[in-house]
Design a protein around this motif. Sequence first.
Motif, PDB file in Angstrom:
ATOM      1  N   GLY A  95       0.817  -1.201   0.000  1.00 26.46           N
ATOM      2  CA  GLY A  95       0.000   0.000   0.000  1.00 26.46           C
ATOM      3  C   GLY A  95       0.850   1.250   0.000  1.00 26.46           C
ATOM      4  O   GLY A  95       2.010   1.224   0.404  1.00 26.46           O
ATOM      5  N   ALA A  96       0.270   2.330  -0.507  1.00 27.39           N
ATOM      6  CA  ALA A  96       0.927   3.638  -0.462  1.00 27.39           C
ATOM      7  C   ALA A  96      -0.103   4.691  -0.821  1.00 27.39           C
ATOM      8  O   ALA A  96      -1.009   4.421  -1.630  1.00 27.39           O
ATOM      9  CB  ALA A  96       2.099   3.710  -1.439  1.00 27.39           C
ATOM     10  N   ALA A 144      15.135  -2.026   0.295  1.00 31.89           N
ATOM     11  CA  ALA A 144      13.961  -2.917   0.261  1.00 31.89           C
ATOM     12  C   ALA A 144      12.746  -2.126   0.712  1.00 31.89           C
ATOM     13  O   ALA A 144      11.850  -2.653   1.363  1.00 31.89           O
ATOM     14  CB  ALA A 144      14.198  -4.133   1.143  1.00 31.89           C
ATOM     15  N   PHE A 171      10.929  -1.146   8.628  1.00 34.81           N
ATOM     16  CA  PHE A 171      10.014  -1.467   9.727  1.00 34.81           C
ATOM     17  C   PHE A 171       8.586  -1.093   9.351  1.00 34.81           C
ATOM     18  O   PHE A 171       8.351  -0.136   8.599  1.00 34.81           O
ATOM     19  CB  PHE A 171      10.393  -0.686  10.997  1.00 34.81           C
ATOM     20  CG  PHE A 171      11.754  -1.027  11.548  1.00 34.81           C
ATOM     21  CD1 PHE A 171      11.997  -2.262  12.135  1.00 34.81           C
ATOM     22  CD2 PHE A 171      12.790  -0.101  11.492  1.00 34.81           C
ATOM     23  CE1 PHE A 171      13.248  -2.577  12.660  1.00 34.81           C
ATOM     24  CE2 PHE A 171      14.045  -0.400  12.014  1.00 34.81           C
ATOM     25  CZ  PHE A 171      14.269  -1.641  12.595  1.00 34.81           C
ATOM     26  N   LYS A 172       7.618  -1.831   9.925  1.00 37.35           N
ATOM     27  CA  LYS A 172       6.222  -1.403   9.817  1.00 37.35           C
ATOM     28  C   LYS A 172       6.052  -0.185  10.705  1.00 37.35           C
ATOM     29  O   LYS A 172       6.765  -0.030  11.705  1.00 37.35           O
ATOM     30  CB  LYS A 172       5.299  -2.516  10.328  1.00 37.35           C
ATOM     31  CG  LYS A 172       5.282  -3.754   9.458  1.00 37.35           C
ATOM     32  CD  LYS A 172       4.306  -4.768  10.011  1.00 37.35           C
ATOM     33  CE  LYS A 172       4.383  -6.045   9.207  1.00 37.35           C
ATOM     34  NZ  LYS A 172       3.519  -7.119   9.703  1.00 37.35           N
ATOM     35  N   ASP A 178      14.404   9.202  12.547  1.00 37.08           N
ATOM     36  CA  ASP A 178      14.923  10.523  12.178  1.00 37.08           C
ATOM     37  C   ASP A 178      15.157  11.369  13.433  1.00 37.08           C
ATOM     38  O   ASP A 178      16.232  11.969  13.618  1.00 37.08           O
ATOM     39  CB  ASP A 178      13.907  11.194  11.235  1.00 37.08           C
ATOM     40  CG  ASP A 178      14.466  12.411  10.544  1.00 37.08           C
ATOM     41  OD1 ASP A 178      15.609  12.792  10.837  1.00 37.08           O
ATOM     42  OD2 ASP A 178      13.734  13.000   9.708  1.00 37.08           O
ATOM     43  N   LYS A 189      19.842   9.355  10.699  1.00 38.17           N
ATOM     44  CA  LYS A 189      20.065   9.375   9.251  1.00 38.17           C
ATOM     45  C   LYS A 189      21.572   9.314   8.997  1.00 38.17           C
ATOM     46  O   LYS A 189      22.329  10.052   9.644  1.00 38.17           O
ATOM     47  CB  LYS A 189      19.467  10.635   8.622  1.00 38.17           C
ATOM     48  CG  LYS A 189      17.966  10.508   8.401  1.00 38.17           C
ATOM     49  CD  LYS A 189      17.390  11.724   7.708  1.00 38.17           C
ATOM     50  CE  LYS A 189      15.949  11.451   7.301  1.00 38.17           C
ATOM     51  NZ  LYS A 189      15.270  12.667   6.848  1.00 38.17           N
ATOM     52  N   HIS A 210      15.068   9.243   3.796  1.00 39.08           N
ATOM     53  CA  HIS A 210      13.938   8.681   4.554  1.00 39.08           C
ATOM     54  C   HIS A 210      14.498   7.686   5.560  1.00 39.08           C
ATOM     55  O   HIS A 210      15.088   6.670   5.175  1.00 39.08           O
ATOM     56  CB  HIS A 210      12.948   8.002   3.603  1.00 39.08           C
ATOM     57  CG  HIS A 210      11.626   7.691   4.251  1.00 39.08           C
ATOM     58  ND1 HIS A 210      11.504   6.879   5.355  1.00 39.08           N
ATOM     59  CD2 HIS A 210      10.367   8.105   3.952  1.00 39.08           C
ATOM     60  CE1 HIS A 210      10.226   6.787   5.706  1.00 39.08           C
ATOM     61  NE2 HIS A 210       9.515   7.538   4.866  1.00 39.08           N
ATOM     62  N   PHE A 255      14.166   3.839   5.413  1.00 40.33           N
ATOM     63  CA  PHE A 255      14.793   3.114   4.302  1.00 40.33           C
ATOM     64  C   PHE A 255      16.246   2.855   4.686  1.00 40.33           C
ATOM     65  O   PHE A 255      16.974   3.802   4.986  1.00 40.33           O
ATOM     66  CB  PHE A 255      14.774   3.952   3.016  1.00 40.33           C
ATOM     67  CG  PHE A 255      13.477   3.913   2.255  1.00 40.33           C
ATOM     68  CD1 PHE A 255      12.313   4.404   2.809  1.00 40.33           C
ATOM     69  CD2 PHE A 255      13.438   3.398   0.960  1.00 40.33           C
ATOM     70  CE1 PHE A 255      11.114   4.387   2.104  1.00 40.33           C
ATOM     71  CE2 PHE A 255      12.246   3.378   0.244  1.00 40.33           C
ATOM     72  CZ  PHE A 255      11.091   3.865   0.808  1.00 40.33           C
ATOM     73  N   GLU A 283       9.248  -4.873   8.432  1.00 36.88           N
ATOM     74  CA  GLU A 283       8.321  -4.903   7.304  1.00 36.88           C
ATOM     75  C   GLU A 283       8.939  -5.765   6.206  1.00 36.88           C
ATOM     76  O   GLU A 283       8.255  -6.491   5.496  1.00 36.88           O
ATOM     77  CB  GLU A 283       8.106  -3.461   6.809  1.00 36.88           C
ATOM     78  CG  GLU A 283       6.865  -3.232   5.974  1.00 36.88           C
ATOM     79  CD  GLU A 283       7.119  -3.344   4.498  1.00 36.88           C
ATOM     80  OE1 GLU A 283       6.174  -3.465   3.744  1.00 36.88           O
ATOM     81  OE2 GLU A 283       8.297  -3.328   4.082  1.00 36.88           O
TER      82      GLU A 283
HETATM   83  N1  EPU Z   1       9.308  11.420   8.429  1.00 36.01           N
HETATM   84  C1  EPU Z   1      10.327  12.074   9.031  1.00 36.01           C
HETATM   85  N2  EPU Z   1      11.603  11.677   8.707  1.00 36.01           N
HETATM   86  C2  EPU Z   1      11.881  10.681   7.829  1.00 36.01           C
HETATM   87  C3  EPU Z   1      10.804   9.995   7.221  1.00 36.01           C
HETATM   88  C4  EPU Z   1       9.504  10.394   7.534  1.00 36.01           C
HETATM   89  O1  EPU Z   1      10.142  12.963   9.827  1.00 36.01           O
HETATM   90  O2  EPU Z   1      13.059  10.390   7.611  1.00 36.01           O
HETATM   91  C5  EPU Z   1       7.923  11.842   8.733  1.00 36.01           C
HETATM   92  C6  EPU Z   1       7.286  12.498   7.515  1.00 36.01           C
HETATM   93  O3  EPU Z   1       7.572  13.861   7.443  1.00 36.01           O
HETATM   94  C7  EPU Z   1       5.815  12.231   7.771  1.00 36.01           C
HETATM   95  C8  EPU Z   1       5.810  10.905   8.510  1.00 36.01           C
HETATM   96  O4  EPU Z   1       7.129  10.716   9.034  1.00 36.01           O
HETATM   97  O5  EPU Z   1       5.274  13.207   8.603  1.00 36.01           O
HETATM   98  C9  EPU Z   1       5.423   9.734   7.621  1.00 36.01           C
HETATM   99  O6  EPU Z   1       6.341   9.617   6.553  1.00 36.01           O
HETATM  100  P1  EPU Z   1       5.926   9.217   5.051  1.00 36.01           P
HETATM  101  O7  EPU Z   1       4.792  10.053   4.586  1.00 36.01           O
HETATM  102  O8  EPU Z   1       7.156   9.136   4.240  1.00 36.01           O
HETATM  103  O9  EPU Z   1       5.283   7.786   5.195  1.00 36.01           O
HETATM  104  P2  EPU Z   1       5.769   6.525   5.992  1.00 36.01           P
HETATM  105  O10 EPU Z   1       4.724   6.229   7.011  1.00 36.01           O
HETATM  106  O11 EPU Z   1       7.165   6.629   6.452  1.00 36.01           O
HETATM  107  C10 EPU Z   1       4.452   4.819   4.494  1.00 36.01           C
HETATM  108  C11 EPU Z   1       4.767   3.449   4.008  1.00 36.01           C
HETATM  109  C12 EPU Z   1       5.518   3.525   2.693  1.00 36.01           C
HETATM  110  C13 EPU Z   1       4.699   4.290   1.674  1.00 36.01           C
HETATM  111  C14 EPU Z   1       4.429   5.705   2.256  1.00 36.01           C
HETATM  112  C15 EPU Z   1       3.541   6.531   1.355  1.00 36.01           C
HETATM  113  C16 EPU Z   1       5.120   1.915   5.878  1.00 36.01           C
HETATM  114  C17 EPU Z   1       6.112   1.269   6.765  1.00 36.01           C
HETATM  115  N3  EPU Z   1       5.617   2.756   4.970  1.00 36.01           N
HETATM  116  O12 EPU Z   1       5.696   5.420   4.828  1.00 36.01           O
HETATM  117  O13 EPU Z   1       5.687   2.188   2.220  1.00 36.01           O
HETATM  118  O14 EPU Z   1       5.381   4.406   0.457  1.00 36.01           O
HETATM  119  O15 EPU Z   1       3.761   5.571   3.527  1.00 36.01           O
HETATM  120  O16 EPU Z   1       2.213   6.106   1.457  1.00 36.01           O
HETATM  121  O17 EPU Z   1       3.918   1.658   5.980  1.00 36.01           O
HETATM  122  C18 EPU Z   1       7.084   0.254   2.196  1.00 36.01           C
HETATM  123  O18 EPU Z   1       6.108  -0.376   2.586  1.00 36.01           O
HETATM  124  O19 EPU Z   1       8.172  -0.308   1.986  1.00 36.01           O
HETATM  125  C19 EPU Z   1       6.963   1.693   2.017  1.00 36.01           C
HETATM  126  C20 EPU Z   1       7.980   2.434   1.651  1.00 36.01           C
END
Ligand code: EPU
Length: 302
Positions: A141-142, A224, A228-229, A241, A246, A259, A262, A296
């Motif tokens: 999902g995304a 990958a 983590f989830k 972060d 980082k 990110h 990652f 994850e």
């Molecule tokens: N954030 C930070 N620092 C970072 C990364 C994120 O402060 O280094 C903050 C962002 O600013 C934001 C929040 O954390 O406020 C969430 O970050 P982001 O929108 O990037 O989404 P995420 O929850 O980290 C999830 C999925 C991704 C998917 C994105 C977009 C999981 C574990 N990850 O990431 O899926 O692409 O949303 O929908 O559910 C994957 O499954 O491998 C994956 C990359």
Amino acid sequence: MRISDSKLLAAIGALGVEHKPSVSLADLTSLGIGGTSDVLVIRKHEALPGLIRLLKETKTPHRFLGGGSNVLLPDGELPWVVLQLARQVPEIRFEGNNVYVDCAADLGRTVTTCAKQNLGGMEGLIGVPGSVGGALRMNAGAYGTQIGTYVREVKVYRAATGQIEILRGAEINFEYRHTSFALDDIMLSVRLELPSKPYSEILQGIRICNEKRRASQPLNQKSAGCIFKNPPGGSAGRMIDELGLKGHHVGDARVSDRHANFFINAGHASAAEMLELIADVRRRVRERYGVELEEEVIVWKQ
Ligand code: EPU
């Protein structure tokens, strides 16, 4: 692992399954990590029940590898023979709003091929790497989209019965990065039902998702995806972060600067280094936030 028993090799060949000796598995994964093993390429789905029966009878340990974009494989000679599905021709077939897709097909290409038929809904999945089967297993999902929403039927090799079965979408549980498939079930093909949408509108959605992803994820590096989830109500990336991690690394295994959820292979990272980095970051998050992060990415362990 290597298969050297000539009788077993002949029986595998008789099933129409291709034997590739000593393959570098790092080349089959988006992380670029993994040792070597023999790979068995399954050209016809119908060969699977017989093949797995044969491997069980000969006590040959085996694992199934999909698109390789959400796994961390071990270093050295793997203790399993690796099974992979060859792509089917045709990979995709349309009947009105129903789309029949081979599970070895690339997810991104599937989204764009459907778009050209004016079938949308999956725009959010556009940058998710890997195969349709892997996306199904994990309920990828995304950006508010998850593939499970559109699944109507799955043709699957069921480990429990040793048979190929058709499951209805309603019989499958799709949760956040989790499904009710057993670990050793193998997804073969799927029927999706997608909403009609003009191509130009879908394209616009795809563009927006691509831009968001490019801005926040390290797309041109070996990873990958998220390691983590996200914990309920939280964000693994934000926590890592905030801990200032980082760029933190163990050898060439490194927390991305872009990110923090990652972890990238910045050169020649080993599985051991990546696992040490995962354990170290998990410990720091536990100590600071009292949260136990769950992987994850699928880690192949014995
Ligand atoms: N954030 C930070 N620092 C970072 C990364 C994120 O402060 O280094 C903050 C962002 O600013 C934001 C929040 O954390 O406020 C969430 O970050 P982001 O929108 O990037 O989404 P995420 O929850 O980290 C999830 C999925 C991704 C998917 C994105 C977009 C999981 C574990 N990850 O990431 O899926 O692409 O949303 O929908 O559910 C994957 O499954 O491998 C994956 C990359």
